[in-house]
Scaffold this motif. Structure first.
Motif, PDB file in Angstrom:
ATOM      1  N   VAL A 239     -34.898 -53.572  13.268  1.00  0.00           N
ATOM      2  CA  VAL A 239     -33.521 -52.823  13.381  1.00  0.00           C
ATOM      3  C   VAL A 239     -33.462 -52.528  15.342  1.00  0.00           C
ATOM      4  CG1 VAL A 239     -32.706 -52.434  11.124  1.00  0.00           C
ATOM      5  CG2 VAL A 239     -34.296 -50.743  12.685  1.00  0.00           C
ATOM      6  N   ARG A 240     -32.318 -51.830  15.663  1.00  0.00           N
ATOM      7  CA  ARG A 240     -32.326 -51.156  16.393  1.00  0.00           C
ATOM      8  C   ARG A 240     -31.061 -49.998  16.648  1.00  0.00           C
ATOM      9  NH1 ARG A 240     -29.462 -55.257  21.216  1.00  0.00           N
ATOM     10  NH2 ARG A 240     -28.795 -55.604  18.482  1.00  0.00           N
ATOM     11  N   GLU A 241     -30.971 -49.609  17.502  1.00  0.00           N
ATOM     12  CA  GLU A 241     -29.786 -48.431  17.278  1.00  0.00           C
ATOM     13  C   GLU A 241     -28.500 -49.007  17.184  1.00  0.00           C
ATOM     14  OE1 GLU A 241     -28.198 -45.179  19.925  1.00  0.00           O
ATOM     15  OE2 GLU A 241     -30.313 -45.431  20.405  1.00  0.00           O
ATOM     16  N   GLU A 242     -28.312 -49.907  17.652  1.00  0.00           N
ATOM     17  CA  GLU A 242     -26.718 -50.008  17.902  1.00  0.00           C
ATOM     18  C   GLU A 242     -26.588 -51.271  16.043  1.00  0.00           C
ATOM     19  OE1 GLU A 242     -27.916 -50.003  21.306  1.00  0.00           O
ATOM     20  OE2 GLU A 242     -28.866 -51.151  20.061  1.00  0.00           O
ATOM     21  N   ASP A 243     -27.000 -51.476  15.367  1.00  0.00           N
ATOM     22  CA  ASP A 243     -27.212 -52.008  14.135  1.00  0.00           C
ATOM     23  C   ASP A 243     -26.473 -51.050  13.423  1.00  0.00           C
ATOM     24  OD1 ASP A 243     -28.335 -54.381  15.223  1.00  0.00           O
ATOM     25  OD2 ASP A 243     -30.793 -53.857  14.577  1.00  0.00           O
ATOM     26  N   PHE A 244     -26.952 -49.927  13.934  1.00  0.00           N
ATOM     27  CA  PHE A 244     -26.506 -48.885  12.865  1.00  0.00           C
ATOM     28  C   PHE A 244     -25.153 -48.396  13.049  1.00  0.00           C
ATOM     29  CE2 PHE A 244     -30.824 -48.553  12.861  1.00  0.00           C
ATOM     30  CZ  PHE A 244     -31.294 -48.149  10.679  1.00  0.00           C
ATOM     31  N   TYR A 245     -24.407 -48.403  14.106  1.00  0.00           N
ATOM     32  CA  TYR A 245     -22.843 -47.888  14.435  1.00  0.00           C
ATOM     33  C   TYR A 245     -22.441 -48.278  13.842  1.00  0.00           C
ATOM     34  CZ  TYR A 245     -25.408 -47.033  18.955  1.00  0.00           C
ATOM     35  OH  TYR A 245     -26.698 -46.109  19.902  1.00  0.00           O
ATOM     36  N   ASP A 246     -22.331 -50.124  12.567  1.00  0.00           N
ATOM     37  CA  ASP A 246     -20.894 -50.066  12.077  1.00  0.00           C
ATOM     38  C   ASP A 246     -21.734 -50.107  10.501  1.00  0.00           C
ATOM     39  OD1 ASP A 246     -23.179 -52.249  12.202  1.00  0.00           O
ATOM     40  OD2 ASP A 246     -21.036 -53.417  12.515  1.00  0.00           O
ATOM     41  N   GLN A 247     -22.670 -49.141  10.548  1.00  0.00           N
ATOM     42  CA  GLN A 247     -22.333 -48.657   8.740  1.00  0.00           C
ATOM     43  C   GLN A 247     -22.072 -48.289   7.719  1.00  0.00           C
ATOM     44  OE1 GLN A 247     -24.245 -51.434   7.560  1.00  0.00           O
ATOM     45  NE2 GLN A 247     -25.173 -52.833   9.514  1.00  0.00           N
ATOM     46  N   THR A 248     -22.595 -48.079   6.578  1.00  0.00           N
ATOM     47  CA  THR A 248     -22.184 -46.740   5.566  1.00  0.00           C
ATOM     48  C   THR A 248     -23.949 -46.649   5.139  1.00  0.00           C
ATOM     49  OG1 THR A 248     -21.211 -48.863   4.088  1.00  0.00           O
ATOM     50  CG2 THR A 248     -19.689 -47.319   5.436  1.00  0.00           C
ATOM     51  N   ASP A 249     -23.452 -45.873   4.411  1.00  0.00           N
ATOM     52  CA  ASP A 249     -24.541 -45.047   3.507  1.00  0.00           C
ATOM     53  C   ASP A 249     -25.212 -46.275   2.139  1.00  0.00           C
ATOM     54  OD1 ASP A 249     -24.207 -42.514   4.815  1.00  0.00           O
ATOM     55  OD2 ASP A 249     -22.788 -41.477   2.916  1.00  0.00           O
ATOM     56  N   ALA A 250     -23.880 -46.746   2.202  1.00  0.00           N
ATOM     57  CA  ALA A 250     -24.933 -48.181   1.081  1.00  0.00           C
ATOM     58  C   ALA A 250     -25.154 -48.586   1.946  1.00  0.00           C
ATOM     59  CB  ALA A 250     -23.412 -48.569   0.321  1.00  0.00           C
ATOM     60  N   SER A 251     -24.428 -50.060   2.822  1.00  0.00           N
ATOM     61  CA  SER A 251     -25.057 -50.925   3.422  1.00  0.00           C
ATOM     62  C   SER A 251     -26.053 -50.491   4.521  1.00  0.00           C
ATOM     63  CB  SER A 251     -23.655 -51.329   4.670  1.00  0.00           C
ATOM     64  OG  SER A 251     -24.101 -50.800   5.720  1.00  0.00           O
ATOM     65  N   VAL A 252     -26.681 -49.133   4.660  1.00  0.00           N
ATOM     66  CA  VAL A 252     -28.142 -48.853   5.483  1.00  0.00           C
ATOM     67  C   VAL A 252     -29.172 -49.294   4.812  1.00  0.00           C
ATOM     68  CG1 VAL A 252     -28.227 -46.775   5.662  1.00  0.00           C
ATOM     69  CG2 VAL A 252     -28.241 -48.249   7.733  1.00  0.00           C
ATOM     70  N   VAL A 253     -28.742 -49.036   3.956  1.00  0.00           N
ATOM     71  CA  VAL A 253     -30.121 -49.847   2.944  1.00  0.00           C
ATOM     72  C   VAL A 253     -30.321 -51.094   2.354  1.00  0.00           C
ATOM     73  CG1 VAL A 253     -31.254 -48.681   0.513  1.00  0.00           C
ATOM     74  CG2 VAL A 253     -30.180 -47.202   1.599  1.00  0.00           C
ATOM     75  N   ASP A 254     -29.189 -51.585   2.042  1.00  0.00           N
ATOM     76  CA  ASP A 254     -28.955 -53.193   2.177  1.00  0.00           C
ATOM     77  C   ASP A 254     -29.376 -53.487   3.454  1.00  0.00           C
ATOM     78  OD1 ASP A 254     -28.362 -52.686  -0.584  1.00  0.00           O
ATOM     79  OD2 ASP A 254     -26.246 -52.933  -0.140  1.00  0.00           O
ATOM     80  N   LEU A 255     -29.275 -53.256   4.625  1.00  0.00           N
ATOM     81  CA  LEU A 255     -29.442 -53.709   5.448  1.00  0.00           C
ATOM     82  C   LEU A 255     -31.083 -53.598   6.333  1.00  0.00           C
ATOM     83  CD1 LEU A 255     -29.151 -55.050   9.129  1.00  0.00           C
ATOM     84  CD2 LEU A 255     -29.051 -52.278   9.362  1.00  0.00           C
ATOM     85  N   LEU A 256     -32.095 -52.381   5.764  1.00  0.00           N
ATOM     86  CA  LEU A 256     -33.052 -51.971   5.848  1.00  0.00           C
ATOM     87  C   LEU A 256     -33.794 -53.105   4.957  1.00  0.00           C
ATOM     88  CD1 LEU A 256     -32.951 -48.167   6.237  1.00  0.00           C
ATOM     89  CD2 LEU A 256     -33.835 -49.961   7.966  1.00  0.00           C
ATOM     90  N   GLU A 257     -33.361 -53.394   3.738  1.00  0.00           N
ATOM     91  CA  GLU A 257     -34.203 -54.359   2.547  1.00  0.00           C
ATOM     92  C   GLU A 257     -33.708 -56.262   3.275  1.00  0.00           C
ATOM     93  OE1 GLU A 257     -33.781 -51.433  -1.272  1.00  0.00           O
ATOM     94  OE2 GLU A 257     -32.343 -52.901  -1.088  1.00  0.00           O
TER      95      GLU A 257
END
Length: 467
Positions: free
Chosen positions: A278-296
């Protein structure tokens, strides 16, 4: 009729009816602002206080409401004392309200943990983050540009975060209404946090009525005088607000379970970042729920060890299996080594040293017990202070407005509060284990990593079911 003059009403659980212009509604309807519906205002606090699921979207609307109340009070006070005070014009109010509405748009999920603890990402309040979020190439920036306020809104936000160049572009009070030590921001979130955590903390917004703008400097201040006498009632309201801020810090913002959950998320992001997942920019359009899915999802690209560690950490978050405290080094027992602890683990560029400590303890635990344990260090800034005491006031007999903290000697409650706030500082070590013997072994190894520091936490035997 222009959109800035047309209003619609929203019903808010904290403030009641809130009136928003149709310009403000157009801003709210952008994807960037709607994303804030998925960012909890208090991060992981809902794992401690289940009702604390209010969002930065709610808070953004509440901040506009409190900005409007401050502007109304400033205007009334300017009418009564026009020689000493300034008012706020209609166009100025339009810009300030829009800036209040978008002031949290740069927040990423669990940002205070990820940005402050890991040191890997730029903070949400940097010039880069604001300029990127409000760039005219994006939807939100285009909307503000169409209304002719984008540049002023950006400069107001940057000035509120101490950007000197931006501060020269706008009057001081524009940014001070937004983000001064007592501002529309804190006046909303204290009331909102009290409501949704269920804590019986009274925050009386009456203090809003005493805001003024000094004509000669353009600075926002609270008038504590009347006929050259101290207005004890107003001073008491200000101090009560500061006491509420301290109470929340003690009970909510630095609750050990909230800190532990944040440390889990920070570690998962850290592992993913070091593995180039992941990069910093990957988090800019995420929500609390979606970021956990992203990491997985991204963890599936990693080597087996990294993948399993990330999925273990996110699984702990989903199931609320929080790491346990193994060491607590409070300021009151570690005044002499506090700066050293911060320098090793929290200062800019220190995240590599912190990670090295965590991995070293993890390796030593594995070597001595044969068990795999995630070991996490949490260290807040050394400069925990009651910054709200820096708000400017007019004191009887004084020619110039000065920070309230300058009068601590005359306000004993304030001096006590400032000392108590500094003593909230605690350096934590956590481990994701439940076995008492294992936790004690981790504690033994961890204490050796910080010679000279005094751990005050005692690991108790876990209670047995039925006893």
């Amino acid at each position: 009729m222009p959109l800035s003059k047309r209003f619609s009403v929203l019903r808010d659980p904290v403030h009641g009816d809130i009136y928003l212009t149709h310009e403000e509604l157009a801003v709210l309807d952008t994807r960037a602002m709607q994303r804030l519906r998925g960012i909890k205002q208090l991060g992981m606090t809902h794992l401690v206080y289940p009702g604390a699921v209010h969002t930065r979207f709610d808070h953004s609307i509440g901040s506009v409401h409190m900005a409007a109340r401050m502007i109304e009070a400033i205007r009334q006070n300017a009418e009564m004392t026009p020689r000493e005070c300034l008012g706020v014009g209609e166009e100025e109010a339009r810009i300030i309200r829009l800036a209040a509405l978008v002031h949290d748009v740069t927040h990423i999920p669990f940002g205070h943990n990820v940005e402050d603890q890991t040191g890997l990402f730029r903070r949400h309040d940097t010039a880069y983050r604001f300029q990127r979020a409000l760039d005219e190439k994006g939807e939100l920036g285009r909307v503000l540009e169409r209304f002719g306020v984008r540049r002023d809104v950006v400069n107001t936000l940057l000035a509120s975060e101490g950007e000197e160049e931006a501060g020269r572009e706008v009057p001081p009070y524009w940014s001070q209404i937004l983000a001064d030590t007592i501002s529309c921001d804190i006046l909303d979130y204290l009331q909102r946090d009290a409501y949704f955590t269920g804590l019986n903390i009274s925050v009386d917004p009456r203090v809003v009525n005493y805001f003024r703008i000094e004509r000669k400097s353009g600075n926002l201040y609270i008038d504590l005088t009347k006929r050259e006498l101290l207005r004890e009632d107003i001073l008491s309201e200000v101090v009560r607000l500061l006491e509420a801020r301290y109470y929340f810090s003690e009970r909510v913002y630095y609750h050990h379970a909230k800190v532990a959950a944040g440390a889990l998320m920070a570690r998962a992001v850290e592992l993913a970042s070091y593995a180039d997942l992941v990069r910093e920019e990957d988090f800019y359009d995420q929500t609390d729920a979606s970021v956990v899915d992203l990491l997985e999802r991204r963890a599936e690209r990693a080597d087996t060890v990294t993948k399993n560690r990330i999925r273990h950490l996110t699984g702990c978050l989903r199931a609320r299996r929080l790491p346990k405290r193994v060491c607590v080094f409070p300021r009151y027992a570690n005044v002499e080594v506090q700066e050293e602890l911060v320098e090793r683990t929290f200062s800019p560029g220190a995240h590599k040293e912190r990670v090295a400590i965590e991995e070293r303890v993890r390796d030593l635990v594995r070597f001595s017990t044969g068990r795999e344990v995630e070991f996490l260090v949490y260290c807040p800034s050394a400069h925990m202070q009651l910054k709200e005491a820096q708000t400017h006031v007019q004191w009887p007999g004084e020619k110039d407005i000065r920070p309230l903290s300058d009068y601590s000697a005359s306000v004993p409650r304030l001096a006590d509060l400032e000392r108590s706030y500094r003593d909230l500082w605690k350096f934590y070590c956590f481990a994701d284990a439940t076995d008492t013997d294992l936790l004690r072994k981790v504690q033994e190894i961890a204490v050796a990593e910080f010679p000279g520091a005094k751990n005050v936490y005692r690991i108790e035997e876990a209670p047995r079911l039925g006893t």
